[in-house]
Design an enzyme around this catalytic site. Sequence first.
Site, PDB file in Angstrom:
ATOM      1  N   CYS A 178      77.579  28.442  56.207  1.00 24.51           N
ATOM      2  CA  CYS A 178      77.359  29.844  56.639  1.00 24.51           C
ATOM      3  C   CYS A 178      78.468  30.312  57.570  1.00 24.51           C
ATOM      4  CB  CYS A 178      76.004  30.025  57.311  1.00 24.51           C
ATOM      5  SG  CYS A 178      74.623  29.636  56.246  1.00 24.51           S
ATOM      6  N   HIS A 191      78.622  31.677  63.001  1.00 20.52           N
ATOM      7  CA  HIS A 191      77.722  31.592  61.850  1.00 20.52           C
ATOM      8  C   HIS A 191      77.528  33.009  61.310  1.00 20.52           C
ATOM      9  CE1 HIS A 191      73.792  31.017  59.847  1.00 20.52           C
ATOM     10  NE2 HIS A 191      74.014  29.720  59.876  1.00 20.52           N
ATOM     11  N   GLN A 226      72.516  25.995  68.112  1.00 15.38           N
ATOM     12  CA  GLN A 226      72.952  24.586  68.172  1.00 15.38           C
ATOM     13  C   GLN A 226      73.037  24.064  69.600  1.00 15.38           C
ATOM     14  OE1 GLN A 226      73.030  22.863  65.514  1.00 15.38           O
ATOM     15  NE2 GLN A 226      73.229  24.414  63.924  1.00 15.38           N
ATOM     16  N   LYS A 254      65.290  23.795  64.521  1.00 15.97           N
ATOM     17  CA  LYS A 254      66.427  22.916  64.831  1.00 15.97           C
ATOM     18  C   LYS A 254      66.167  22.087  66.091  1.00 15.97           C
ATOM     19  CE  LYS A 254      69.728  26.226  62.946  1.00 15.97           C
ATOM     20  NZ  LYS A 254      70.254  25.687  61.701  1.00 15.97           N
ATOM     21  N   ASP A 269      74.371  32.862  70.885  1.00 17.22           N
ATOM     22  CA  ASP A 269      73.687  32.198  69.786  1.00 17.22           C
ATOM     23  C   ASP A 269      73.459  30.750  70.230  1.00 17.22           C
ATOM     24  OD1 ASP A 269      73.064  30.691  67.588  1.00 17.22           O
ATOM     25  OD2 ASP A 269      74.501  31.651  66.244  1.00 17.22           O
TER      26      ASP A 269
HETATM   27  N1  PMP Z   1      73.621  30.281  64.346  1.00 16.01           N
HETATM   28  C1  PMP Z   1      73.991  29.011  64.255  1.00 16.01           C
HETATM   29  C2  PMP Z   1      75.099  28.502  65.126  1.00 16.01           C
HETATM   30  C3  PMP Z   1      73.341  28.164  63.364  1.00 16.01           C
HETATM   31  O1  PMP Z   1      73.720  26.891  63.261  1.00 16.01           O
HETATM   32  C4  PMP Z   1      72.292  28.674  62.574  1.00 16.01           C
HETATM   33  C5  PMP Z   1      71.561  27.799  61.564  1.00 16.01           C
HETATM   34  N2  PMP Z   1      72.390  27.038  60.752  1.00 16.01           N
HETATM   35  C6  PMP Z   1      71.930  30.005  62.731  1.00 16.01           C
HETATM   36  C7  PMP Z   1      72.614  30.779  63.627  1.00 16.01           C
HETATM   37  C8  PMP Z   1      70.822  30.624  61.934  1.00 16.01           C
HETATM   38  O2  PMP Z   1      69.595  30.055  62.259  1.00 16.01           O
HETATM   39  P1  PMP Z   1      68.297  30.367  61.412  1.00 16.01           P
HETATM   40  O3  PMP Z   1      68.669  30.118  59.979  1.00 16.01           O
HETATM   41  O4  PMP Z   1      67.279  29.395  61.914  1.00 16.01           O
HETATM   42  O5  PMP Z   1      67.925  31.787  61.659  1.00 16.01           O
END
Ligand code: PMP
Length: 406
Positions: A360, A119, A199, A222, A196
């Site tokens: 993203c 991401h 997920q 999430k 990270d």
């Molecule tokens: N890493 C991953 C794998 C994600 O799926 C996401 C959210 N889509 C993020 C980071 C970023 O999370 P946040 O927008 O809550 O900071």
Amino acid sequence: MNRYAKDFPILGQQVNGNPLVYLDSSATSQKPFQVIEAVETYYKQYNSNVHRGVHTLGSRATDAYEGAREKVRRLINAESTQEIVYTRGTTTALNIVASSYACPRLGEGDEILISPSEHHSNLIPWQQVAKKTGAALKYFTLEPDGTLDLEKAKQAINERTRLVAIAQVSNVLGTIFPVKELAKAVHDRGGVIVVDGAQSVPHMKVDVRELDCDFLAFSGHKMAGPTGIGVLYGKKELLEAMEPVEFGGEMIDHVDLYESTWKELPWKFEGGTPLIAGAVGLGAAVDYLEQVGMDTVAEHDRKLAAYAVKRMEEVEGLNIYGPREDRMGIVTFNIEGVHPHDVATVLDAEGIAVRAGHHCCQPLMRWMEVAATARASFYLYNDEADIDRLVQGLQKTKEYFGNVLR
Ligand code: PMP
């Protein structure tokens, strides 16, 4: 509706004349009554600043705020609440590691190793570290199905690798990456691993001591919690050696005209009035998930993913990306000849919420040789009937676009 769905008030509505099927939990999950009520009770009954007042409401707020930290500690099996730093979310947590851990420690000749599937939140901070420090940013090579070959990955880790940063579960491919094995490999070479968990923590049991990860970042929104709250877990000795990122109230011990000292962990990283209502809601979300059981959540997720892959493969002209097996409940796909935004629009007219775009993950989209995809992602409140509705909607999408494959 399955038994958990009843706890989520938002799910009982009609969207565009159809019962809502929410398949966008990877972007953000829905919230159960228990979380909504915990936040409401905080505001209605004990809204107050934490760590300050000697008054009763202040103590109640502090207890709830710190009590939630203990719940989070337990959820991920951290050794101490000193290792649990509240942040705004995964993005903020990863940026703290990049700026406070990596920037002062890395330099020319060092390597940062990440996956092309990351991401942007776990990619751009490392680009920035590389630019600022002169360290080289390197990438693991993904297999064609979006998995890592562990032996090749281990070979990519060498004595110059100071930091590996990787998502435990890809938000596009649903791949589960072998974090524990990568942690061992990078530790053997003297580096650290940043996981990270955006997920993974919401969907499976994540035990930081078992994984032996140095840092873990995740977001409350999430995992059935509120937006605006997240967590940075870090091993105590690492966090202790790091400088705070934000300076101001709450995070100080002693302040003089020209010098100041910081509070102990974790508060030195929590400058300013913190995310009190968010923490209270996160604590309620952890309670909720633990009541269901993280193993039950994970099992449900995997079952739905397997069912979705099987059913969606029946749709002619539909390409699914990522591994066929051993994946979490995220299914990313395209219908040949139909733009993913059009897929999402037709599904929305049916009351089915999916995400379309690059998620993203622009470098991953280029690796997949697509501009964008559609993505259906599941959580404990989804069931097979939701996937059946999705498949019906996909068939309709194809009809709507003139059955483009014929
Ligand atoms: N890493 C991953 C794998 C994600 O799926 C996401 C959210 N889509 C993020 C980071 C970023 O999370 P946040 O927008 O809550 O900071």
